[in-house]
Scaffold this active site. Structure first.
Site, short mmCIF file in Angstrom:
data_model
loop_
_atom_site.label_atom_id
_atom_site.label_comp_id
_atom_site.label_asym_id
_atom_site.label_seq_id
_atom_site.Cartn_x
_atom_site.Cartn_y
_atom_site.Cartn_z
N ARG A 237 23.86 36.43 -0.38
CA ARG A 237 24.82 35.81 -1.29
C ARG A 237 25.06 36.70 -2.51
O ARG A 237 26.21 36.84 -2.97
CB ARG A 237 24.31 34.44 -1.73
CG ARG A 237 25.22 33.76 -2.73
CD ARG A 237 24.70 32.39 -3.16
NE ARG A 237 25.61 31.76 -4.09
CZ ARG A 237 25.48 30.52 -4.54
NH1 ARG A 237 24.49 29.76 -4.12
NH2 ARG A 237 26.35 30.02 -5.39
N HIS B 297 37.61 23.90 0.66
CA HIS B 297 37.67 24.71 -0.56
C HIS B 297 39.08 25.16 -0.89
O HIS B 297 39.29 26.18 -1.54
CB HIS B 297 36.71 25.91 -0.47
CG HIS B 297 35.27 25.51 -0.51
ND1 HIS B 297 34.23 26.41 -0.51
CD2 HIS B 297 34.69 24.29 -0.55
CE1 HIS B 297 33.08 25.76 -0.54
NE2 HIS B 297 33.34 24.46 -0.57
N TYR C 222 38.05 25.14 -6.73
CA TYR C 222 38.20 26.40 -6.01
C TYR C 222 39.61 26.98 -6.14
O TYR C 222 39.82 28.17 -5.91
CB TYR C 222 37.86 26.21 -4.51
CG TYR C 222 36.39 26.07 -4.26
CD1 TYR C 222 35.58 27.19 -4.13
CD2 TYR C 222 35.80 24.81 -4.18
CE1 TYR C 222 34.22 27.06 -3.90
CE2 TYR C 222 34.43 24.67 -3.96
CZ TYR C 222 33.65 25.81 -3.82
OH TYR C 222 32.30 25.67 -3.60
N CYS D 221 31.92 18.50 3.14
CA CYS D 221 31.89 19.19 1.85
C CYS D 221 31.72 18.13 0.77
O CYS D 221 32.11 16.98 0.94
CB CYS D 221 33.19 19.96 1.64
SG CYS D 221 33.29 20.87 0.08
N ASN E 140 28.48 26.76 4.83
CA ASN E 140 29.72 27.43 4.46
C ASN E 140 29.90 28.74 5.22
O ASN E 140 28.93 29.36 5.62
CB ASN E 140 29.71 27.73 2.95
CG ASN E 140 30.07 26.50 2.14
OD1 ASN E 140 30.99 25.77 2.47
ND2 ASN E 140 29.32 26.26 1.07
#
Length: 422
Positions: free
Chosen positions: A90, A194, A245, A164, A144
């Protein structure tokens, strides 16, 4: 009822366990299995999970195992919340795209594509093993990028629904602002994972009064501040509320400048996780710590309980915001696109509710990102530098060939150990 969590050693799992304990009348779990290859983390999380169940008087068993096949054997539902490559991957997703002047984020843009390439093959392998163990089991995906992963699962024929926490977060926020209970709030939620907008906020259900104009008139500035967007933009969007987002699209360059001047979210979460694991090791701790609220994924436990209960025929709200096949709901998208909308959910799966005509301002962006997701899935399934490049060219947060070319090289270099074809 047996429910299995793959990625059960996550520091976020106690939030999920707390929801299972509190809402046991909605989802009566007899056996909760936490599966994770990280044995030390798993035992810390599992120990706290047992103490949470005991404190709240839940009679179910909590089992921990590193053995995926044993963990999913006989499960009625399997929740996926894994992170291939961990926080280290990440960290990379959030940094190397910035070198090219693009958003560094783990679920969208170039970083989101990298996560999809690492994740899809692993999830499909897990899903096949779930199917062999129990072909009737439901797979609930919280991993995700949810839209791409869910599309991969559905195309492979699995009984899968994506989940989500954005919608349930809005539901709780709006209920607080309006002085009503969350169960009274029904959202007209539109878009892709998102990449969504709330086009109506209804009281009492799908046919209830739309109080979104009132909400914006009385609390527009507060909502805009939470989204870090100008209040006037909400009016210019036609009186809808975008998810946070959308700031990556509506204020791209501003966000890039911000991200270049502060520590990555991955580094913050990694430090938080270390502290949480230390706390989980305390045998006196028998509830989720307050620090966990800063970890992310707020209200996921309640959304997961509601969705699992509806899929398994237990009590609960039949209306859920989920990721599922389009099937004509948005006529400008292919039927096999995966959209995120309000649906009626039952043991046969989700059935999206009808959606009014979509403003071209939103439809254009949704169609663009849907095309990217199709190409991203192709790259995840078949590999190859050219497929990665095509996906990046299609993404509106990248687009330019020079950026896409440089990002492709960086993506492959940083993820080679996770890409069988590289």
């Amino acid at each position: 009822m047996k429910l299995t969590v793959v990625g059960g050693g996550s520091t976020y799992t106690p939030e999920l366990v707390d929801g299972f304990a509190r809402l046991r009348d909605t989802l009566p779990i007899e056996e909760l299995v936490l599966v994770d290859p990280a044995a030390e983390r798993l035992e810390l999380v599992g120990g706290l999970a047992r103490r949470i169940f005991a404190k709240q008087g839940h009679g179910g068993r909590v089992v921990t195992t590193p053995d995926l096949d044993a963990g999913v054997d006989g499960a009625d539902a399997v929740l996926l919340q894994l992170r291939v490559g961990g926080q280290a991957a990440r960290q990379q997703d959030e940094t190397w795209p910035l070198e090219c002047g693009c958003i560094g984020q783990e679920t969208t843009g170039a970083g989101g594509l990298a996560k999809a390439l690492r994740t899809v093959p692993v999830v499909l392998d897990i899903a096949e093993r779930v199917r062999r163990a129990n072909p009737n089991a439901w797979i609930i995906d919280f991993t995700n990028p949810v839209g791409i992963v869910t599309r991969a699962l559905l195309q492979a024929g699995h009984r899968a629904v994506g989940l989500c926490n954005v919608a349930i977060g809005f539901q709780r926020k709006f209920a607080q602002l309006l002085g009503v209970t969350p169960s009274e709030i029904h959202l007209d939620h539109l878009g892709l994972n998102h990449l969504t907008w709330e086009t109506a906020v209804r009281l009492g259900g799908p046919e209830g009064e739309n109080v979104l104009p009132k909400l914006l008139a009385e609390h527009g500035e507060t909502i805009a501040a939470d989204l870090r967007l100008p209040p006037g933009l909400l009016d210019r969007l036609g009186g809808v509320i975008p998810s946070y987002y959308l700031r990556y699209y509506y204020a791209h360059d501003e966000v890039v400048r911000e991200l270049r001047t502060k520590p990555s979210r991955a580094s913050e979460v990694a430090a938080m996780e270390q502290r949480l694991l230390e706390m989980y090791g305390d045998p006196a701790l028998d509830e989720k710590p307050e620090l966990l609220a800063k970890r992310g994924g707020a209200y996921y436990s309640e959304a997961a309980v509601d969705l699992a209960a509806a899929l398994l025929g237990s009590a609960g709200n039949p209306y859920q915001v989920v990721n599922t096949y389009n099937g004509g709901t948005l006529p400008f998208l292919p039927d096999d696109a995966v959209i995120e909308v309000q649906a009626a959910v039952g043991p046969s799966g989700p059935r999206p509710l009808p959606v009014p005509d979509v403003d071209p301002l939103f439809a254009g962006l949704v169609a663009n990102v849907t095309a990217y997701e199709e190409l991203a899935l192709e790259a995840a399934l078949r590999g190859g530098r050219d497929r990665v490049l095509r996906a990046l060219l299609a993404h509106p947060l990248v687009g330019q060939y020079e950026y896409a070319d440089a990002l492709t090289d960086r993506l492959i270099a940083h993820n080679r150990e996770h890409l069988a074809w590289a």
